[in-house]
Enzyme design. Structure first.
Site, mmCIF file in Angstrom:
data_model
loop_
_atom_site.group_PDB
_atom_site.id
_atom_site.type_symbol
_atom_site.label_atom_id
_atom_site.label_comp_id
_atom_site.label_asym_id
_atom_site.label_seq_id
_atom_site.Cartn_x
_atom_site.Cartn_y
_atom_site.Cartn_z
ATOM 1 N N THR A 168 0.808 -1.223 0.000
ATOM 2 C CA THR A 168 0.000 0.000 0.000
ATOM 3 C C THR A 168 0.841 1.273 0.000
ATOM 4 O O THR A 168 0.475 2.261 -0.620
ATOM 5 C CB THR A 168 -0.882 0.018 1.279
ATOM 6 N N SER B 111 2.055 -7.924 -0.502
ATOM 7 C CA SER B 111 2.907 -8.833 0.278
ATOM 8 C C SER B 111 2.258 -10.204 0.483
ATOM 9 O O SER B 111 2.921 -11.145 0.894
ATOM 10 C CB SER B 111 3.300 -8.209 1.615
ATOM 11 N N SER B 112 0.988 -10.325 0.181
ATOM 12 C CA SER B 112 0.350 -11.647 0.252
ATOM 13 C C SER B 112 0.903 -12.569 -0.833
ATOM 14 O O SER B 112 0.738 -13.789 -0.750
ATOM 15 C CB SER B 112 -1.160 -11.524 0.072
ATOM 16 N N THR C 56 4.693 -9.128 15.170
ATOM 17 C CA THR C 56 3.515 -9.765 14.591
ATOM 18 C C THR C 56 2.570 -8.653 14.166
ATOM 19 O O THR C 56 2.454 -7.644 14.875
ATOM 20 C CB THR C 56 2.779 -10.600 15.678
ATOM 21 N N THR D 199 3.666 -20.948 21.106
ATOM 22 C CA THR D 199 2.331 -20.742 21.668
ATOM 23 C C THR D 199 1.437 -19.921 20.744
ATOM 24 O O THR D 199 1.910 -19.041 20.028
ATOM 25 C CB THR D 199 2.402 -20.067 23.052
ATOM 26 N N GLN D 200 0.146 -20.226 20.802
ATOM 27 C CA GLN D 200 -0.845 -19.423 20.071
ATOM 28 C C GLN D 200 -1.071 -18.080 20.759
ATOM 29 O O GLN D 200 -1.651 -17.172 20.176
ATOM 30 C CB GLN D 200 -2.196 -20.151 20.049
HETATM 31 N N1 ASP Z 1 -2.208 -5.971 1.295
HETATM 32 C C1 ASP Z 1 -1.153 -5.029 1.493
HETATM 33 C C2 ASP Z 1 0.154 -5.792 1.486
HETATM 34 O O1 ASP Z 1 0.494 -6.440 2.446
HETATM 35 C C3 ASP Z 1 -1.345 -4.271 2.751
HETATM 36 C C4 ASP Z 1 -0.227 -3.311 3.055
HETATM 37 O O2 ASP Z 1 0.493 -2.860 2.192
HETATM 38 O O3 ASP Z 1 -0.055 -2.970 4.221
HETATM 39 O O4 ASP Z 1 0.834 -5.771 0.496
#
Ligand code: ASP
Length: 344
Positions: A15, A60-61, A167, A278-279
């Site tokens: 983003t 980043s996904s 995290t 741990t969770q």
């Molecule tokens: N979906 C975006 C990413 O992780 C969210 C961000 O940029 O923070 O690439």
């Protein structure tokens, strides 16, 4: 020639690199080669800034270990020319990416600061400018003619963290990250205040070694009440599986039913390394503290102590690269390599 630190910004996507096209209202990629011209505030910083952008910036996904390698190769190629690096990625997987990069760079002597933003850089209410400007400032800080920071960090919303302790905790708040088991390394208020005692200390002055081999035959197995034998069996019989991060309850507890323990034991006997984290958002695994973790300890499950899941999976990918015996693997896994774990 100037004595100003040279900072390299590496834009991989996310983003932060978006601007609004006010004619169409759509978000489009920002041209990072023009960053200093486009954000005039950057000219006031006491450093020289250059930038490199991934050819095709990604959300980043879509990150994977090949991109991790791309990032460390840019750092490697520019390591001597620059005094510090600011890496812009999407925030969604930033803790995973930055944890992995921390393991991949051995004997790091310069600051690597990951940052991003919740709102695009071109948005009126953006958090991108502050995150970017302060990250550059942090990457430029020197003490006795040396970079103050010699580790991989993550900066977001006024706080600097050790990256492999973080995290992502919020998809809404600007304060999107937390480091539950390690204090912030710096806070940005009227002044930029570092907690120098918490910074990673480099023992020896060795050259940077870049480790590019990561093993991806790994899985995260998150327990939940009601998990079935078939599910556990299916996961542990994945072909070529080499490592498992077992996300257990509380201080490392799991069902002590025979079918469950037997499955894990069988996997360990096949040579699969299973580490227990741990969770819970904070705290540590203490194997043997409860009856529900004694059996795990006895069959050879390795405690991940207070490591985050993100760090544990990255460390698995990194350490599985060497064909280590269970004992040696355990020793290295529980040892702090980059400050990612509080040793017992
Ligand atoms: N979906 C975006 C990413 O992780 C969210 C961000 O940029 O923070 O690439």
């Amino acid at each position: 020639m100037t004595n100003k630190p040279n900072i390299l910004i590496i834009y991989t996507g996310g983003t932060i690199g978006m601007v609004k096209d006010y004619k169409t209202n759509a978000l489009k990629a920002f041209d990072f080669s023009q960053i200093v011209q486009n954000i005039p505030e950057l000219q006031q910083l006491n450093c020289n800034i250059e930038s490199i952008s991934f050819k095709e910036p990604i959300d980043s996904s879509n990150m994977n270990t090949q991109y991790y390698v791309d990032i460390v190769e840019v750092i490697e190629a520019n390591y001597t020319k620059f005094d510090g690096f600011v890496i812009l990625t999407g925030s969604d997987t930033m803790s995973y990416i930055s944890s992995a990069v921390s393991f991949m760079l051995e004997n790091l002597q310069k600051p690597i600061i990951f940052t991003g933003s919740q709102l695009p850089i071109g948005d009126l209410r953006t958090d991108a400018k502050e995150n970017l400007i302060t990250s550059i400032e942090i990457a430029s800080v020197r003490k006795q003619n040396q970079p103050l920071i010699k580790e991989v960090c993550l900066y977001f919303e006024y706080k600097l963290y050790r990256a492999n302790r973080t995290t992502k905790i919020s998809a809404e708040q600007f304060e999107a990250f937390a480091s539950m088991n390690y204090p912030a390394l710096a806070e940005s208020g009227v002044h930029l205040k570092f907690d120098e005692a918490q910074l990673l200390k480099i023992k020896e002055n060795k050259d940077l070694t870049v480790r590019k081999k990561l093993v991806t035959d790994v899985v995260i197995l998150k327990l939940f009440p009601g998990i079935t034998k078939a599910t556990v069996e299916a996961i542990l019989s994945i072909q070529n599986l080499k490592g498992v991060v077992l996300e257990s309850y509380g201080s490392g507890n799991a069902p002590n039913e025979t079918w469950f323990i037997n499955q894990l034991e069988k996997a360990i006997k096949k040579g699969i390394k299973i580490v227990n984290v741990t969770q819970c958002a904070g705290g540590s695994v203490i194997l043997g503290h409860y009856d529900t973790s004694i059996k795990l300890k006895n069959i050879g499950i390795i405690s991940g102590l207070d490591m985050t899941t993100e760090s544990a999976i990255a460390k698995l990918m990194y350490l599985l690269n060497e064909d280590l015996s269970l004992e040696v693997f355990k020793y290295h896994f529980q040892k702090s390599l980059r400050g990612e774990v509080s040793e017992k």
